[in-house]
Design a protein around this motif. Structure first.
Motif, PDB file in Angstrom:
ATOM      1  N   GLN A   1       7.723  -9.356  -9.151  1.00  0.00           N
ATOM      2  CA  GLN A   1       7.097  -9.787  -7.912  1.00  0.00           C
ATOM      3  C   GLN A   1       8.094  -9.718  -6.765  1.00  0.00           C
ATOM      4  O   GLN A   1       9.308  -9.636  -6.976  1.00  0.00           O
TER       5      GLN A   1
ATOM      6  N   ASP B   1      -3.899  -9.912   7.332  1.00  0.00           N
ATOM      7  CA  ASP B   1      -2.542  -9.609   6.890  1.00  0.00           C
ATOM      8  C   ASP B   1      -1.543  -9.705   8.037  1.00  0.00           C
ATOM      9  O   ASP B   1      -0.342  -9.911   7.798  1.00  0.00           O
TER      10      ASP B   1
ATOM     11  N   SER C   1      -2.670   1.324   6.170  1.00  0.00           N
ATOM     12  CA  SER C   1      -2.477   0.566   4.935  1.00  0.00           C
ATOM     13  C   SER C   1      -1.113   0.932   4.366  1.00  0.00           C
ATOM     14  O   SER C   1      -0.842   2.108   4.116  1.00  0.00           O
TER      15      SER C   1
ATOM     16  N   ASP D   1      -1.554 -14.240  -1.186  1.00  0.00           N
ATOM     17  CA  ASP D   1      -2.250 -13.305  -2.064  1.00  0.00           C
ATOM     18  C   ASP D   1      -1.317 -12.199  -2.568  1.00  0.00           C
ATOM     19  O   ASP D   1      -1.046 -12.106  -3.762  1.00  0.00           O
ATOM     20  N   GLU D   2      -0.830 -11.344  -1.665  1.00  0.00           N
ATOM     21  CA  GLU D   2      -0.089 -10.152  -2.080  1.00  0.00           C
ATOM     22  C   GLU D   2       1.329 -10.504  -2.524  1.00  0.00           C
ATOM     23  O   GLU D   2       2.098 -11.100  -1.769  1.00  0.00           O
ATOM     24  N   ARG D   3       1.680 -10.081  -3.750  1.00  0.00           N
ATOM     25  CA  ARG D   3       2.982 -10.445  -4.315  1.00  0.00           C
ATOM     26  C   ARG D   3       3.678  -9.293  -5.028  1.00  0.00           C
ATOM     27  O   ARG D   3       4.774  -9.462  -5.540  1.00  0.00           O
TER      28      ARG D   3
ATOM     29  N   TRP E   1       2.533 -12.960   0.206  1.00  0.00           N
ATOM     30  CA  TRP E   1       2.056 -12.729   1.565  1.00  0.00           C
ATOM     31  C   TRP E   1       0.566 -13.058   1.667  1.00  0.00           C
ATOM     32  O   TRP E   1      -0.215 -12.702   0.804  1.00  0.00           O
TER      33      TRP E   1
ATOM     34  N   ASP F   1       0.913  -3.833  -3.880  1.00  0.00           N
ATOM     35  CA  ASP F   1      -0.103  -4.428  -3.010  1.00  0.00           C
ATOM     36  C   ASP F   1       0.044  -3.828  -1.617  1.00  0.00           C
ATOM     37  O   ASP F   1       1.118  -3.355  -1.232  1.00  0.00           O
ATOM     38  N   LYS F   2      -1.035  -3.877  -0.845  1.00  0.00           N
ATOM     39  CA  LYS F   2      -1.017  -3.209   0.455  1.00  0.00           C
ATOM     40  C   LYS F   2      -1.282  -4.177   1.603  1.00  0.00           C
ATOM     41  O   LYS F   2      -2.076  -5.103   1.485  1.00  0.00           O
TER      42      LYS F   2
ATOM     43  N   GLU G   1       2.002   0.043   1.497  1.00  0.00           N
ATOM     44  CA  GLU G   1       2.431  -0.679   0.307  1.00  0.00           C
ATOM     45  C   GLU G   1       3.627  -1.563   0.642  1.00  0.00           C
ATOM     46  O   GLU G   1       4.531  -1.177   1.382  1.00  0.00           O
ATOM     47  N   PHE G   2       3.639  -2.778   0.067  1.00  0.00           N
ATOM     48  CA  PHE G   2       4.722  -3.711   0.350  1.00  0.00           C
ATOM     49  C   PHE G   2       6.066  -3.182  -0.117  1.00  0.00           C
ATOM     50  O   PHE G   2       7.106  -3.538   0.455  1.00  0.00           O
TER      51      PHE G   2
END
Length: 407
Positions: free
Chosen positions: A186, A259, A226, A207-209, A204, A213-214, A228-229
């Motif tokens: 993560q 976001d 969009s 949610d996004e970890r 983030w 994730d985008k 990607e992290f």
């Protein structure tokens, strides 16, 4: 398909650095016994969320503390403290109508306990029997998506299995072997707020970890973007927009998505030094994603669980020492103290708390074992809605407490 997705995720997270053997020992690990008596051993992840010992297992106690040993007067004082309807203000302040609309009964409370402090879970449908590492047992149910959910187990040969809650009989946790195959790591980073900086696992928009994730948003031209992290170096808040800096040096200001604007549900930072922190967008300034240090994730052996104990000093000069039940609820160093400080909601394991000092304005100063101090409000753990403190068999109403020093 799942293996291809995981391979892509590992490639993306390579931008943030690899997970070392020491970090691997911070992954949740154990043996899952199924109703069929079959057993599966490996690293464990709760849905797409909790995967490390430092993550929290959340739920609600099955029953409240027994206060029948107290005299009628003390029992009445506690029952009069039970909250009725609540009013949530825009700034996050919660007003509880205690005096006028008390429920008149001691009700079960929510809990948050790090997975590293748990020895065993026995699943009984919507109920769970929880055993902590010191042998403490309690029943739990509901209160979060950690109960009645799916879990994933990755075995030593790399095989990954998704298991429904209803087919699981028990989970026995154990030390994580070095070199065991891992789930996708993560995200880790440094989060700057108006009041300071927090570093740890970063979630983030609550949610996004993961690196795959985008983050979504629109350019000023209306073009949808969009990213990607794993490609993102930093995100800087501009209130109702964000400047996203990618690892190739490009900067883009994005709009019209939770976001990147004020609809963001908060940025979570998890760290064994302070527990879990949920940062409001209103106080968030910037996140910078970094490589996770190899010693950041502690092994399960890191957690020492014991009954809560310490000394309570009252305003009239009394000092009582012994085993403590905080808020007539938390009685273990594994449980958490909850409160809000400067736009950040904390779940702080009591193992990290050195001292609590209540104030007349309904707030409390909380001092951690590392010397950090937080002026906390909001939650009943740190407000005038606190049920009070049990010291062995003695009861002290919150209004009489000058300070609590934990051993």
């Amino acid at each position: 398909m799942k293996r291809r997705m995981e391979a892509a995720a590992l490639a993306a997270v390579g931008l943030l650095g690899v997970v070392t053997a020491l970090a691997q020992q911070g992954a949740i690990y154990g043996t899952v016994k199924l109703d069929s008596d079959r057993e599966i051993t490996g690293v464990i992840r709760w849905e797409q969320e909790e995967a490390y010992w430092v993550h929290h297992f959340n739920g609600r106690h099955g029953k409240p503390r027994d206060i029948s040993f107290l005299d009628d007067d003390d029992q009445e004082k506690i029952l009069d403290q039970q909250p009725g309807p609540q009013l949530q203000l825009d700034d996050g302040t919660v007003i509880e109508f205690v005096k006028w609309f008390s429920s008149g009964e001691l009700r079960p409370t929510d809990f948050a306990i790090e997975f590293g402090a748990i020895d065993r879970l026995e699943l009984k449908g919507s109920w769970v029997d929880v055993t902590l590492r010191d042998g403490t047992e309690f029943e739990a149910y509901g209160g979060s998506n950690d109960i009645e959910t799916e879990i994933f187990v990755k075995s030593e040969d790399g095989t990954e299995r998704e298991l429904d809650w209803d087919e699981i009989d028990s989970i026995q946790f154990a030390e994580t072997p070095a070199g065991h195959p891992q789930f996708v790591p993560q995200l880790y980073g440094r989060v700057k707020t108006r009041s300071g900086t927090l570093t740890g696992l970063v979630i983030w928009d609550n949610d996004e970890r993961f690196a795959t994730d985008k983050l979504d948003g629109d350019l000023a031209t209306g073009e949808e973007v969009s990213i990607e992290f794993g490609e993102i170096l930093s995100i800087i808040s501009r209130g109702n927009s964000s400047v996203v800096v990618t690892r190739d040096g490009a900067e883009r200001e994005l709009f019209n998505s939770n976001d990147v604007d004020a609809d963001n549900r908060g940025i979570v930072v998890v760290n064994p030094a302070f527990g879990r922190a949920l940062i409001d967008w209103s106080v968030f300034e910037e996140v910078t994603y970094k490589q996770m240090p190899e010693d950041f994730l502690p092994a399960r052996s890191f957690w020492t669980v014991k009954p809560l104990s310490g000394t309570v000093e009252t305003h009239d000069g009394k000092r009582l020492s012994g085993k403590l039940i905080y808020d007539v609820d938390e009685g273990s160093t594994a449980e958490s103290l909850d409160g809000r400080a400067e736009g950040i909601d904390y779940d702080i394991p009591l193992r990290l708390v050195a001292r609590v000092e209540p104030h007349e304005d309904g707030s409390s100063t909380v001092t951690l074992v590392d010397g950090t101090t937080l002026k906390m409000t909001g939650d009943r753990d740190v407000s005038s809605s606190n049920n009070g403190i049990l010291v062995d068999k003695a009861f002290l109403p919150w209004g009489e407490v000058k300070s609590i020093s934990f051993e």
